[in-house]
Write a protein that holds these residues in place. Structure first.
Motif, PDB file in Angstrom:
ATOM      1  N   LEU A  30       0.818  -1.198   0.000  1.00 42.18           N
ATOM      2  CA  LEU A  30       0.000   0.000   0.000  1.00 42.18           C
ATOM      3  C   LEU A  30       0.860   1.260   0.000  1.00 42.18           C
ATOM      4  O   LEU A  30       0.502   2.275  -0.623  1.00 42.18           O
ATOM      5  N   LYS A  31       1.986   1.206   0.661  1.00 42.95           N
ATOM      6  CA  LYS A  31       2.895   2.357   0.636  1.00 42.95           C
ATOM      7  C   LYS A  31       3.464   2.566  -0.765  1.00 42.95           C
ATOM      8  O   LYS A  31       3.725   3.705  -1.183  1.00 42.95           O
ATOM      9  N   GLU A  32       3.635   1.485  -1.498  1.00 46.78           N
ATOM     10  CA  GLU A  32       4.082   1.591  -2.881  1.00 46.78           C
ATOM     11  C   GLU A  32       2.975   2.193  -3.754  1.00 46.78           C
ATOM     12  O   GLU A  32       3.250   3.008  -4.651  1.00 46.78           O
ATOM     13  N   VAL A  33       1.728   1.812  -3.497  1.00 49.42           N
ATOM     14  CA  VAL A  33       0.599   2.423  -4.206  1.00 49.42           C
ATOM     15  C   VAL A  33       0.580   3.931  -3.955  1.00 49.42           C
ATOM     16  O   VAL A  33       0.329   4.727  -4.872  1.00 49.42           O
ATOM     17  N   ALA A  34       0.857   4.328  -2.732  1.00 46.81           N
ATOM     18  CA  ALA A  34       0.918   5.756  -2.398  1.00 46.81           C
ATOM     19  C   ALA A  34       1.987   6.454  -3.223  1.00 46.81           C
ATOM     20  O   ALA A  34       1.746   7.523  -3.814  1.00 46.81           O
ATOM     21  N   ARG A  35       3.157   5.869  -3.274  1.00 46.17           N
ATOM     22  CA  ARG A  35       4.269   6.485  -4.023  1.00 46.17           C
ATOM     23  C   ARG A  35       3.933   6.599  -5.505  1.00 46.17           C
ATOM     24  O   ARG A  35       4.162   7.641  -6.131  1.00 46.17           O
ATOM     25  N   GLU A  36       3.358   5.539  -6.069  1.00 45.22           N
ATOM     26  CA  GLU A  36       3.050   5.525  -7.502  1.00 45.22           C
ATOM     27  C   GLU A  36       1.997   6.563  -7.877  1.00 45.22           C
ATOM     28  O   GLU A  36       1.941   6.998  -9.035  1.00 45.22           O
ATOM     29  N   ASN A  37       1.173   6.955  -6.919  1.00 43.78           N
ATOM     30  CA  ASN A  37       0.090   7.892  -7.209  1.00 43.78           C
ATOM     31  C   ASN A  37       0.361   9.299  -6.685  1.00 43.78           C
ATOM     32  O   ASN A  37      -0.565  10.121  -6.593  1.00 43.78           O
ATOM     33  N   GLY A  38       1.609   9.565  -6.350  1.00 43.37           N
ATOM     34  CA  GLY A  38       2.006  10.913  -5.977  1.00 43.37           C
ATOM     35  C   GLY A  38       1.543  11.363  -4.612  1.00 43.37           C
ATOM     36  O   GLY A  38       1.504  12.568  -4.321  1.00 43.37           O
ATOM     37  N   ALA A  39       1.174  10.427  -3.741  1.00 43.68           N
ATOM     38  CA  ALA A  39       0.769  10.789  -2.379  1.00 43.68           C
ATOM     39  C   ALA A  39       1.994  11.192  -1.564  1.00 43.68           C
ATOM     40  O   ALA A  39       3.129  10.812  -1.868  1.00 43.68           O
ATOM     41  N   TYR A  40       1.754  11.963  -0.517  1.00 48.56           N
ATOM     42  CA  TYR A  40       2.857  12.308   0.378  1.00 48.56           C
ATOM     43  C   TYR A  40       3.351  11.074   1.113  1.00 48.56           C
ATOM     44  O   TYR A  40       4.559  10.915   1.347  1.00 48.56           O
TER      45      TYR A  40
ATOM     46  N   PRO B 219      -1.649  15.237  -1.963  1.00 50.76           N
ATOM     47  CA  PRO B 219      -2.124  16.515  -2.504  1.00 50.76           C
ATOM     48  C   PRO B 219      -3.577  16.354  -2.949  1.00 50.76           C
ATOM     49  O   PRO B 219      -3.958  15.303  -3.467  1.00 50.76           O
ATOM     50  N   THR B 220      -4.380  17.368  -2.739  1.00 52.56           N
ATOM     51  CA  THR B 220      -5.814  17.238  -3.038  1.00 52.56           C
ATOM     52  C   THR B 220      -6.069  16.963  -4.509  1.00 52.56           C
ATOM     53  O   THR B 220      -7.038  16.277  -4.849  1.00 52.56           O
ATOM     54  N   ASP B 221      -5.213  17.474  -5.408  1.00 53.17           N
ATOM     55  CA  ASP B 221      -5.442  17.258  -6.834  1.00 53.17           C
ATOM     56  C   ASP B 221      -5.099  15.835  -7.278  1.00 53.17           C
ATOM     57  O   ASP B 221      -5.381  15.455  -8.413  1.00 53.17           O
ATOM     58  N   LYS B 222      -4.503  15.050  -6.393  1.00 55.06           N
ATOM     59  CA  LYS B 222      -4.173  13.660  -6.710  1.00 55.06           C
ATOM     60  C   LYS B 222      -4.997  12.662  -5.898  1.00 55.06           C
ATOM     61  O   LYS B 222      -4.787  11.456  -5.984  1.00 55.06           O
ATOM     62  N   GLN B 223      -5.945  13.188  -5.120  1.00 54.69           N
ATOM     63  CA  GLN B 223      -6.710  12.332  -4.212  1.00 54.69           C
ATOM     64  C   GLN B 223      -7.581  11.324  -4.958  1.00 54.69           C
ATOM     65  O   GLN B 223      -7.615  10.147  -4.594  1.00 54.69           O
ATOM     66  N   GLN B 224      -8.298  11.760  -5.990  1.00 54.16           N
ATOM     67  CA  GLN B 224      -9.193  10.845  -6.690  1.00 54.16           C
ATOM     68  C   GLN B 224      -8.422   9.744  -7.403  1.00 54.16           C
ATOM     69  O   GLN B 224      -8.836   8.576  -7.402  1.00 54.16           O
ATOM     70  N   ARG B 225      -7.305  10.097  -7.998  1.00 56.40           N
ATOM     71  CA  ARG B 225      -6.464   9.087  -8.652  1.00 56.40           C
ATOM     72  C   ARG B 225      -6.017   8.035  -7.652  1.00 56.40           C
ATOM     73  O   ARG B 225      -6.039   6.833  -7.935  1.00 56.40           O
ATOM     74  N   LEU B 226      -5.609   8.481  -6.470  1.00 59.59           N
ATOM     75  CA  LEU B 226      -5.192   7.553  -5.424  1.00 59.59           C
ATOM     76  C   LEU B 226      -6.351   6.660  -5.004  1.00 59.59           C
ATOM     77  O   LEU B 226      -6.187   5.438  -4.866  1.00 59.59           O
ATOM     78  N   MET B 227      -7.526   7.235  -4.816  1.00 56.54           N
ATOM     79  CA  MET B 227      -8.681   6.443  -4.401  1.00 56.54           C
ATOM     80  C   MET B 227      -9.032   5.386  -5.449  1.00 56.54           C
ATOM     81  O   MET B 227      -9.356   4.243  -5.106  1.00 56.54           O
ATOM     82  N   ASP B 228      -8.947   5.749  -6.715  1.00 53.38           N
ATOM     83  CA  ASP B 228      -9.232   4.785  -7.785  1.00 53.38           C
ATOM     84  C   ASP B 228      -8.246   3.623  -7.738  1.00 53.38           C
ATOM     85  O   ASP B 228      -8.631   2.452  -7.896  1.00 53.38           O
ATOM     86  N   SER B 229      -6.975   3.927  -7.489  1.00 54.33           N
ATOM     87  CA  SER B 229      -5.949   2.874  -7.413  1.00 54.33           C
ATOM     88  C   SER B 229      -6.157   1.980  -6.199  1.00 54.33           C
ATOM     89  O   SER B 229      -5.968   0.761  -6.276  1.00 54.33           O
TER      90      SER B 229
END
Length: 291
Positions: free
Chosen positions: A230-240, A256-266
């Protein structure tokens, strides 16, 4: 009267048993008419008592054994045994119930002292009472609780909530009983930088330090094996970054708020039907009492 207590996420990685944030999921109890015996109405499951054996009432009666019984409606959007402070919210609500019905006029510090003594550590109860970010210490020999309540940096927050429970007792059983002096120094240095970053609103550095925790996450990954992925998923999706929420199994992501939806989809794609993925935000009030 309604009493509203937020969900919480404890530890934030290296701030083990000391740090926590309040989140916008809530336990709500509505106090109805006086009765001859305590009645708790809820739909939270057969394991949750509907009489004075309920943790809510047990906590209130610790403060005031003579507290007059009432009918109470209990509702909660905080999932049970998922690392989001469900039991702590009930303890805090029980203290506030006694405070209101018994007209005790407790200060926030007095509520925190009582809740910490019952819970055993302040990481969940402090943000539940105060809101926002709470950093606290507890000295058991003197029952002294010291706390700093501060603003949490603005960012997107996503919760990855598995559908299976993980009891705190089970999660604590994998932790070591002792820690070497050298390792403790390294772990506390990470925690110090993480907290300094939060207090100066540097969420990127704070999340970087969260990932370097030495106190508990590496041990708990034995029973939460997907944490590393899951930490790798965070990194791949630009999460802090990401960290285990309390004892788990929920994992919180800061992004970042502009990357939140992309992260949720992943995260939806990764967890499939095994999990719930939710966008959350910081609760900035703590306890609310609504007449």
């Amino acid at each position: 009267m309604k009493i509203k207590i937020p969900a919480t996420s404890a530890n934030l990685g290296p701030g083990f048993d000391s740090c926590g944030i309040a989140l916008n999921r809530y336990l709500e109890i509505t106090v109805k008419e006086a009765t001859t015996a305590w009645v708790i109405e809820h739909t939270l499951g057969a394991d949750i008592a509907t009489d004075q054996e309920n943790l809510l009432i047990q906590t209130a009666l610790q403060l005031m054994p003579e507290l007059p019984p009432h009918r109470i409606v209990m509702q909660s959007t905080i999932p049970l045994a998922r690392g989001l402070g469900s039991s702590s919210s009930v303890i805090v609500a029980g203290i506030e119930l006694a405070n209101q019905l018994g007209k005790l006029q407790l200060s926030a510090q007095e509520k925190l002292n009582l809740a910490t003594a019952i819970e055993g550590h302040p990481d969940n109860v402090a943000p539940a009472i105060l809101g926002q970010l709470a950093i606290a210490s507890y000295e058991e020999d003197s029952d002294e609780v010291n706390v700093v309540n501060a603003s949490f940096p603005e960012c997107g927050i996503v919760a990855y909530i598995p559908k299976h429970e993980l009891l705190t007792k089970t999660s604590r059983s994998v932790l070591p009983e002792t820690f070497s002096y050298k390792e403790a120094v390294k772990a506390s240095a990470v925690a110090n930088v993480m907290l300094a970053a939060l207090l100066t609103q540097d969420i990127a550095l704070a999340a970087k330090m969260m990932a370097k925790d030495r106190f508990h996450e590496s041990f708990r990954s034995q029973i939460i094996p997907e944490l590393t992925e899951l930490k790798e998923v965070a990194r791949e999706n630009g999460a802090y970054g990401a960290f285990l929420s309390g004892a788990g199994p929920t994992v919180l992501f800061l992004t970042p708020t502009d990357k939140q939806q992309r992260l949720m989809d992943s995260l939806h794609a990764y967890g499939k039907d095994r999990v719930t993925v939710e966008a959350l935000s910081i609760d900035r009030q703590g306890i609310q009492v609504i007449d």
